[in-house]
Design an enzyme around this catalytic site. Sequence first.
Site, mmCIF file in Angstrom:
data_model
loop_
_atom_site.group_PDB
_atom_site.id
_atom_site.type_symbol
_atom_site.label_atom_id
_atom_site.label_comp_id
_atom_site.label_asym_id
_atom_site.label_seq_id
_atom_site.Cartn_x
_atom_site.Cartn_y
_atom_site.Cartn_z
ATOM 1 N N MET A 1 59.105 46.752 64.674
ATOM 2 C CA MET A 1 57.714 46.611 65.094
ATOM 3 C C MET A 1 56.740 47.277 64.112
ATOM 4 S SD MET A 1 58.383 44.703 67.562
ATOM 5 C CE MET A 1 57.034 44.464 68.705
ATOM 6 N N ARG A 2 57.005 47.081 62.820
ATOM 7 C CA ARG A 2 56.052 47.524 61.789
ATOM 8 C C ARG A 2 55.710 46.325 60.932
ATOM 9 N NH1 ARG A 2 53.435 51.809 62.435
ATOM 10 N NH2 ARG A 2 53.061 52.063 60.206
ATOM 11 N N ASN B 1 62.909 37.084 60.542
ATOM 12 C CA ASN B 1 62.367 37.764 61.725
ATOM 13 C C ASN B 1 62.606 36.880 62.935
ATOM 14 O OD1 ASN B 1 60.840 39.700 63.253
ATOM 15 N ND2 ASN B 1 59.097 38.282 63.217
ATOM 16 N N ARG C 1 51.494 53.339 54.306
ATOM 17 C CA ARG C 1 52.495 52.271 54.479
ATOM 18 C C ARG C 1 53.302 52.105 53.187
ATOM 19 N NH1 ARG C 1 52.556 48.531 58.426
ATOM 20 N NH2 ARG C 1 50.439 49.033 59.029
ATOM 21 N N GLY D 1 52.004 37.684 56.491
ATOM 22 C CA GLY D 1 51.270 37.690 57.757
ATOM 23 C C GLY D 1 52.059 38.355 58.880
ATOM 24 N N VAL D 2 51.488 38.327 60.085
ATOM 25 C CA VAL D 2 52.156 38.898 61.262
ATOM 26 C C VAL D 2 52.813 37.761 62.036
ATOM 27 C CG1 VAL D 2 51.849 40.167 63.430
ATOM 28 C CG2 VAL D 2 50.498 40.778 61.411
ATOM 29 N N ASP D 3 54.146 37.762 62.062
ATOM 30 C CA ASP D 3 54.915 36.713 62.744
ATOM 31 C C ASP D 3 54.535 35.314 62.246
ATOM 32 O OD1 ASP D 3 56.364 38.586 64.349
ATOM 33 O OD2 ASP D 3 54.569 38.827 65.563
ATOM 34 N N HIS E 1 60.868 36.238 66.721
ATOM 35 C CA HIS E 1 59.661 36.549 67.499
ATOM 36 C C HIS E 1 59.766 35.850 68.855
ATOM 37 C CE1 HIS E 1 55.638 37.779 68.337
ATOM 38 N NE2 HIS E 1 55.278 36.535 68.601
ATOM 39 N N LEU F 1 55.139 44.637 57.473
ATOM 40 C CA LEU F 1 55.556 44.879 56.089
ATOM 41 C C LEU F 1 54.494 44.308 55.157
ATOM 42 C CD1 LEU F 1 59.327 43.961 56.522
ATOM 43 C CD2 LEU F 1 58.402 46.256 56.083
HETATM 44 C C1 GAR Z 1 62.851 40.916 70.464
HETATM 45 O O1 GAR Z 1 62.665 40.090 71.572
HETATM 46 C C2 GAR Z 1 62.038 40.425 69.285
HETATM 47 O O2 GAR Z 1 61.784 39.078 69.319
HETATM 48 C C3 GAR Z 1 60.760 41.190 69.445
HETATM 49 O O3 GAR Z 1 61.162 42.477 69.869
HETATM 50 C C4 GAR Z 1 62.308 42.325 70.704
HETATM 51 C C5 GAR Z 1 63.285 43.397 70.330
HETATM 52 O O4 GAR Z 1 64.367 43.420 71.192
HETATM 53 N N1 GAR Z 1 60.014 41.210 68.220
HETATM 54 C C6 GAR Z 1 58.708 41.068 68.147
HETATM 55 O O5 GAR Z 1 57.997 41.017 69.119
HETATM 56 C C7 GAR Z 1 58.161 40.974 66.734
HETATM 57 N N2 GAR Z 1 56.787 40.648 66.735
HETATM 58 P P1 GAR Z 1 65.736 44.138 70.796
HETATM 59 O O6 GAR Z 1 65.371 45.514 70.210
HETATM 60 O O7 GAR Z 1 66.480 44.279 72.086
HETATM 61 O O8 GAR Z 1 66.417 43.272 69.794
#
Ligand code: GAR
Length: 201
Positions: free
Chosen positions: A90-91, A107, A65, A143-145, A109, A93
């Site tokens: 979706m990684r 971010n 990473r 943390g995560v989200d 979520h 950091l």
């Molecule tokens: C979004 O809804 C975002 O909230 C989520 O991925 C989707 C991407 O959509 N992110 C997560 O779940 C982060 N934990 P997009 O590529 O169409 O913007």
Amino acid sequence: MRIAILVSGSGTNLQALLDAADSGRLQSATLALVVSNRPNVKALQRGAAAGVPTIVIDHEAFSTRHEFEEELLLALREQTVEAVVLAGFMRILSPFFVEKFEHRILNTHPALCPAFPGIRAPQQAIEAGVKVSGCTVHFVDAGVDTGPIIFQECVAVEPDDTAATLHARIQALEHRLLPKATELLARGALTVRDGRVEVRS
Ligand code: GAR
């Protein structure tokens, strides 16, 4: 303020940012770079179509990473990026990266944090049987989200919702709130005090 948008997939949130820039709603932010950790995703086409430099830094090409994040930092420095927006990135950091951009990484979520962190948040909400869910736009910490919350809005979870229908309604909120938070960040209108975000309009 020069902003990099980090993506991994379809990029509808990136599109919302590009549209906001196009219609003058991002007065203080310049969308300087789109980085995807996955090749051939639709988000890359969206960035290129809007004339924003796009690059792929494929996490699978790195054995750690840390090495992936060093490459990412290099790319951001080359474009003199000052803040980062995670738009479906979706990684996770690590603190190594996050500390370099303290309170300058956003971010979005698709859940009401701290509920349902990680992947498939709308599916988690359906499985838990909650009656409301929503979206959270927040600063990123280690943390995560997690991290100080800038905006949250909710939607009702309907009895016949699937993860996909619920996610679509949540994304409509994200597409409005993520550009708004990005502009406020770029304008210097967001202050974090004791883990809470103060918004000056
Ligand atoms: C979004 O809804 C975002 O909230 C989520 O991925 C989707 C991407 O959509 N992110 C997560 O779940 C982060 N934990 P997009 O590529 O169409 O913007």
